[in-house]
Design a protein around this motif. Structure first.
Motif, PDB file in Angstrom:
ATOM      1  N   HIS A 193       0.824  -1.209   0.000  1.00  0.00           N
ATOM      2  CA  HIS A 193       0.000   0.000   0.000  1.00  0.00           C
ATOM      3  C   HIS A 193       0.861   1.263   0.000  1.00  0.00           C
ATOM      4  O   HIS A 193       0.785   2.073  -0.915  1.00  0.00           O
ATOM      5  CB  HIS A 193      -0.909   0.035   1.237  1.00  0.00           C
ATOM      6  N   PHE A 194       1.617   1.458   1.089  1.00  0.00           N
ATOM      7  CA  PHE A 194       2.462   2.643   1.293  1.00  0.00           C
ATOM      8  C   PHE A 194       1.620   3.922   1.223  1.00  0.00           C
ATOM      9  O   PHE A 194       2.120   4.989   0.902  1.00  0.00           O
ATOM     10  CB  PHE A 194       3.599   2.699   0.264  1.00  0.00           C
ATOM     11  N   ASN A 195       0.359   3.824   1.545  1.00  0.00           N
ATOM     12  CA  ASN A 195      -0.592   4.924   1.457  1.00  0.00           C
ATOM     13  C   ASN A 195      -1.759   4.610   2.391  1.00  0.00           C
ATOM     14  O   ASN A 195      -2.479   3.631   2.175  1.00  0.00           O
ATOM     15  CB  ASN A 195      -1.085   5.066   0.015  1.00  0.00           C
ATOM     16  N   CYS A 210      -5.267  -4.195  12.145  1.00  0.00           N
ATOM     17  CA  CYS A 210      -4.347  -4.200  11.001  1.00  0.00           C
ATOM     18  C   CYS A 210      -4.311  -2.822  10.345  1.00  0.00           C
ATOM     19  O   CYS A 210      -3.240  -2.312  10.003  1.00  0.00           O
ATOM     20  CB  CYS A 210      -4.788  -5.263   9.999  1.00  0.00           C
ATOM     21  N   THR A 211      -5.483  -2.221  10.203  1.00  0.00           N
ATOM     22  CA  THR A 211      -5.564  -0.888   9.599  1.00  0.00           C
ATOM     23  C   THR A 211      -4.768   0.132  10.397  1.00  0.00           C
ATOM     24  O   THR A 211      -3.988   0.916   9.840  1.00  0.00           O
ATOM     25  CB  THR A 211      -7.041  -0.449   9.508  1.00  0.00           C
ATOM     26  N   ILE A 212      -4.951   0.136  11.709  1.00  0.00           N
ATOM     27  CA  ILE A 212      -4.238   1.087  12.573  1.00  0.00           C
ATOM     28  C   ILE A 212      -2.734   0.864  12.488  1.00  0.00           C
ATOM     29  O   ILE A 212      -1.950   1.811  12.355  1.00  0.00           O
ATOM     30  CB  ILE A 212      -4.730   0.970  14.024  1.00  0.00           C
ATOM     31  N   ALA A 213      -2.313  -0.383  12.557  1.00  0.00           N
ATOM     32  CA  ALA A 213      -0.878  -0.695  12.507  1.00  0.00           C
ATOM     33  C   ALA A 213      -0.260  -0.232  11.187  1.00  0.00           C
ATOM     34  O   ALA A 213       0.834   0.340  11.157  1.00  0.00           O
ATOM     35  CB  ALA A 213      -0.658  -2.197  12.702  1.00  0.00           C
ATOM     36  N   TYR A 214      -0.963  -0.469  10.084  1.00  0.00           N
ATOM     37  CA  TYR A 214      -0.458  -0.055   8.775  1.00  0.00           C
ATOM     38  C   TYR A 214      -0.333   1.470   8.692  1.00  0.00           C
ATOM     39  O   TYR A 214       0.676   2.004   8.234  1.00  0.00           O
ATOM     40  CB  TYR A 214      -1.393  -0.549   7.669  1.00  0.00           C
ATOM     41  N   VAL A 215      -1.392   2.181   9.106  1.00  0.00           N
ATOM     42  CA  VAL A 215      -1.398   3.645   8.974  1.00  0.00           C
ATOM     43  C   VAL A 215      -0.300   4.268   9.834  1.00  0.00           C
ATOM     44  O   VAL A 215       0.394   5.200   9.405  1.00  0.00           O
ATOM     45  CB  VAL A 215      -2.782   4.215   9.346  1.00  0.00           C
ATOM     46  N   VAL A 216      -0.117   3.761  11.043  1.00  0.00           N
ATOM     47  CA  VAL A 216       0.951   4.273  11.916  1.00  0.00           C
ATOM     48  C   VAL A 216       2.317   4.023  11.278  1.00  0.00           C
ATOM     49  O   VAL A 216       3.185   4.912  11.242  1.00  0.00           O
ATOM     50  CB  VAL A 216       0.872   3.629  13.309  1.00  0.00           C
ATOM     51  N   GLY A 267       7.073   5.978   8.586  1.00  0.00           N
ATOM     52  CA  GLY A 267       8.022   5.755   7.505  1.00  0.00           C
ATOM     53  C   GLY A 267       8.184   6.977   6.623  1.00  0.00           C
ATOM     54  O   GLY A 267       9.301   7.305   6.194  1.00  0.00           O
ATOM     55  N   ALA A 268       7.080   7.684   6.353  1.00  0.00           N
ATOM     56  CA  ALA A 268       7.148   8.877   5.511  1.00  0.00           C
ATOM     57  C   ALA A 268       7.969   9.977   6.173  1.00  0.00           C
ATOM     58  O   ALA A 268       8.781  10.640   5.531  1.00  0.00           O
ATOM     59  CB  ALA A 268       5.741   9.383   5.203  1.00  0.00           C
ATOM     60  N   VAL A 269       7.753  10.173   7.480  1.00  0.00           N
ATOM     61  CA  VAL A 269       8.528  11.192   8.208  1.00  0.00           C
ATOM     62  C   VAL A 269      10.013  10.835   8.197  1.00  0.00           C
ATOM     63  O   VAL A 269      10.871  11.682   7.932  1.00  0.00           O
ATOM     64  CB  VAL A 269       8.008  11.325   9.652  1.00  0.00           C
ATOM     65  N   PRO A 272      -1.751  10.784   2.199  1.00  0.00           N
ATOM     66  CA  PRO A 272      -1.592  11.487   3.473  1.00  0.00           C
ATOM     67  C   PRO A 272      -0.241  11.243   4.141  1.00  0.00           C
ATOM     68  O   PRO A 272       0.281  12.129   4.825  1.00  0.00           O
ATOM     69  CB  PRO A 272      -2.732  10.928   4.330  1.00  0.00           C
ATOM     70  N   ALA A 273       0.329  10.065   3.963  1.00  0.00           N
ATOM     71  CA  ALA A 273       1.636   9.780   4.569  1.00  0.00           C
ATOM     72  C   ALA A 273       2.721  10.641   3.926  1.00  0.00           C
ATOM     73  O   ALA A 273       3.566  11.221   4.614  1.00  0.00           O
ATOM     74  CB  ALA A 273       1.986   8.294   4.438  1.00  0.00           C
ATOM     75  N   VAL A 274       2.703  10.743   2.597  1.00  0.00           N
ATOM     76  CA  VAL A 274       3.671  11.591   1.898  1.00  0.00           C
ATOM     77  C   VAL A 274       3.423  13.057   2.252  1.00  0.00           C
ATOM     78  O   VAL A 274       4.367  13.842   2.429  1.00  0.00           O
ATOM     79  CB  VAL A 274       3.587  11.367   0.376  1.00  0.00           C
TER      80      VAL A 274
END
Length: 252
Positions: free
Chosen positions: A83-85, A102-108, A113-115, A190-192
């Motif tokens: 995903h990376f997103n 799983c969703t929370i873990a991925y988003v965190v 990672g982006a920061v 949003p991560a980027v």
């Protein structure tokens, strides 16, 4: 006596084996997003450091983003879904195909990672972290909404079509076009966008800009969710992170 589990239909942006430890899958998402942001910010820093490549415009960023995504999705997609997103992850959860933990873990992991990737890019190029972009109004926000909606339609269209190998190339092709053709440069992630708060150069964003971009991206993602729901009515998919269907002889 165990009953053999039928093989899941091949698709993209879904991990091959959802029984792999969540910590491992989330770590892969974090590492992948770090590398993606490193390429995004690094391309901008390289142009800034060289004084700008005459006539290049956003081309370096487009090539860096699309090229890195193709490689990262091919490399990590089987483990985490590639995903990376956060928008991809959250929309899978809304579709009922991914558990909340799983969703929370991925988003965190994606956000962290982006920061880290943004800060690493600036460290590599010796660029001082600063926001250089003006607060966006009007067209840049519409641009982010449209670019994100297109990206999510590409992602979920490829996923639900069952053509597993098309995903990375379709995403890369869309982003190349969107970065070149939209006034905002198509962050569409949003991560980027969060990572852009921690970098300098052409991709940097101020806090107000980033917040408005994320809101526009979220609106675009929800619009895409509606489009995909119409184009591909919900069907039973064994999406990564969803609890495996219990079979005789196995623990639920």
């Amino acid at each position: 006596m165990s009953v053999a589990r039928p093989a899941a239909a091949a698709t993209c942006f879904v991990e091959r084996d959802p029984r792999v430890a969540l910590a491992r899958r989330a770590a892969v998402e974090g590492i992948g997003t770090l590398l993606l942001m490193l390429m995004v910010a690094g391309a901008g820093d390289a142009v800034l450091r060289s004084g700008g490549l005459a006539g290049s415009g956003p081309l370096p960023g487009a090539l860096a983003t699309s090229g890195s995504l193709i490689g990262l999705i091919l490399a990590f997609g089987a483990v985490s879904g590639g995903h990376f997103n956060p928008l991809i992850t959250v929309l899978q959860w809304l579709a009922g195909g991914r558990r909340l933990d799983c969703t929370i873990a991925y988003v965190v992991a994606q956000s962290a990672g982006a920061v880290a990737g943004a800060m690493l890019a600036d460290a590599l190029f010796g660029v001082r972290t600063q926001a250089v972009a003006a607060l966006p109004f009007g067209n840049p926000l519409l641009s982010e909404a449209v670019a994100t909606a297109g990206l999510m339609i590409i992602v979920f269209g490829c996923s639900r079509s069952g053509r597993a190998q098309t995903g990375p190339f379709a995403v890369g092709a869309w982003l190349t076009a969107a970065i070149l053709a939209t006034p905002s440069g198509s962050y569409a992630n949003p991560a980027v966008t969060l990572g852009a708060l921690f970098t300098g150069g052409p991709v940097a964003l101020s806090g107000g800009s980033a917040l408005l971009y994320v809101l526009a991206q979220s609106a675009g993602a929800l619009a895409a969710f509606l489009v995909i729901s119409i184009a591909y009515p919900k069907r039973s998919l064994s999406l990564g992170g969803a609890a495996p269907t219990p079979v005789e002889g196995e623990a639920s």
